[in-house]
Design a protein around this motif. Sequence first.
Motif, PDB file in Angstrom:
ATOM      1  N   UNK A  62       0.820  -1.217   0.000  1.00 30.29           N
ATOM      2  CA  UNK A  62       0.000   0.000   0.000  1.00 30.29           C
ATOM      3  C   UNK A  62       0.849   1.259   0.000  1.00 30.29           C
ATOM      4  N   UNK A  63       2.033   1.196   0.616  1.00 30.63           N
ATOM      5  CA  UNK A  63       2.937   2.339   0.609  1.00 30.63           C
ATOM      6  C   UNK A  63       3.520   2.560  -0.789  1.00 30.63           C
TER       7      UNK A  63
ATOM      8  N   UNK B 298      -9.687  -3.307  10.011  1.00 27.16           N
ATOM      9  CA  UNK B 298      -8.335  -3.583  10.470  1.00 27.16           C
ATOM     10  C   UNK B 298      -7.896  -2.645  11.584  1.00 27.16           C
ATOM     11  N   UNK B 299      -6.992  -3.134  12.433  1.00 27.38           N
ATOM     12  CA  UNK B 299      -6.380  -2.294  13.456  1.00 27.38           C
ATOM     13  C   UNK B 299      -5.479  -1.227  12.855  1.00 27.38           C
ATOM     14  N   UNK B 300      -5.169  -1.352  11.563  1.00 24.68           N
ATOM     15  CA  UNK B 300      -4.327  -0.340  10.911  1.00 24.68           C
ATOM     16  C   UNK B 300      -4.988   1.034  10.896  1.00 24.68           C
ATOM     17  N   UNK B 301      -6.303   1.112  11.142  1.00 22.23           N
ATOM     18  CA  UNK B 301      -6.961   2.426  11.178  1.00 22.23           C
ATOM     19  C   UNK B 301      -6.500   3.249  12.376  1.00 22.23           C
ATOM     20  N   UNK B 302      -5.922   2.599  13.400  1.00 19.98           N
ATOM     21  CA  UNK B 302      -5.533   3.323  14.611  1.00 19.98           C
ATOM     22  C   UNK B 302      -4.184   4.016  14.487  1.00 19.98           C
TER      23      UNK B 302
ATOM     24  N   UNK C   2      -1.277   5.338   9.378  1.00 25.69           N
ATOM     25  CA  UNK C   2       0.032   5.774   8.897  1.00 25.69           C
ATOM     26  C   UNK C   2       0.400   5.076   7.594  1.00 25.69           C
ATOM     27  N   UNK C   3      -0.568   4.438   6.953  1.00 28.73           N
ATOM     28  CA  UNK C   3      -0.322   3.814   5.652  1.00 28.73           C
ATOM     29  C   UNK C   3      -1.609   3.839   4.832  1.00 28.73           C
ATOM     30  N   UNK C   4      -1.507   3.779   3.505  1.00 29.12           N
ATOM     31  CA  UNK C   4      -2.705   3.810   2.660  1.00 29.12           C
ATOM     32  C   UNK C   4      -3.667   2.658   2.904  1.00 29.12           C
ATOM     33  N   UNK C   5      -3.159   1.509   3.316  1.00 28.19           N
ATOM     34  CA  UNK C   5      -4.059   0.404   3.668  1.00 28.19           C
ATOM     35  C   UNK C   5      -5.017   0.829   4.774  1.00 28.19           C
ATOM     36  N   UNK C   6      -4.483   1.383   5.840  1.00 22.94           N
ATOM     37  CA  UNK C   6      -5.335   1.828   6.939  1.00 22.94           C
ATOM     38  C   UNK C   6      -6.293   2.919   6.524  1.00 22.94           C
TER      39      UNK C   6
END
Length: 329
Positions: free
Chosen positions: A81-82, A116-120, A137-141
């Motif tokens: 995603x980055x 996903x927890x990546x939203x945090x 901190x990434x486009x996936x989140x």
Amino acid sequence: MKALVVGGAGYIGSHMVRMLSRAGHQVAVMDNFSTGHAEAIEGYRLYRGDLLAPADIDRALADYRPDLVMHFAARSMVAESMAEPMLYHHNNAFGVLNLLDSMRRHDVSRLMFSSTAAVYGVPIKRRIEEDHPTAPINPYGWSKLFAEHMIHDHCRAYGLRAVVLRYFNAAGADESGEIGESHVPETHLIPSILRAAAAAGAEQPRVKLFGNDYDTRDGYAVRDFIHVTDLCEAHLLAAQALSRTDLPDYQLYNLGNGQGFSVLEVLNAAQEIIGRKVETEICARRPGDPPVLVADASRARAVLGWAPKTHSLQEIVESAWRWHRAQRY
């Protein structure tokens, strides 16, 4: 219940398909097989299609007429995603918008969405609850958070009822040993270690460990691992919650064990189960990886009556190792 599992040929989706079937529900799969495996869903009703093609979604919904749609069709590699954020904007955001539009056209009013927890982003607390600030901190989140907002808007404006489940790190395999976790390329820690160990007859590849200089107890990133069967059982309970009139149209739950294991601890546990050393290579941190992600899943316990049954890292890894030793795909 008739469920359409979008992304049902993937790792978590295929486990969900089997659990739904064993629980007596009707189930069909929609998948574009960009990352899924046909072998994982042999014998199940299949609609080959893509969320970026609205006609594919319309065809599946019109023909199958599900009571519930379960979405497992995201791209989920942080590093990718980055490097290629547009892949994530298109698939994880625009694809969800197409699904929501088609569900409105076909009067399908219940959705379960894997988030996903990546939203945090980088946590400001040791354990993360649902009202923790969202700052990916990434486009996936970001792509997942945007999809969550779209779903919330559709619940408020159009009568959709939805459950959003924020996963931490799914791992392991079900008791059958017939399905498991396999990605190309493989970027997830546990299958990377086990795939390297199962590479019989050839020089074993080195497993890349990204970063050993985090501000954690041993310098390695810390993650919350939840057994895939526990994750799917939470979905069954959440499906029931969609019928409860005492709950809001939009529901949000974290799903995790509430325990944090470092990358090094996972490696050591895997080597103990495998019975030999796995060669590794220490690499620089991957952009977009936070140092610690550990769930507070008390809301799911209180509202859904859910609790993970597998707490031991060793049990999780051992179940995955059984599948890797007899891998079919």
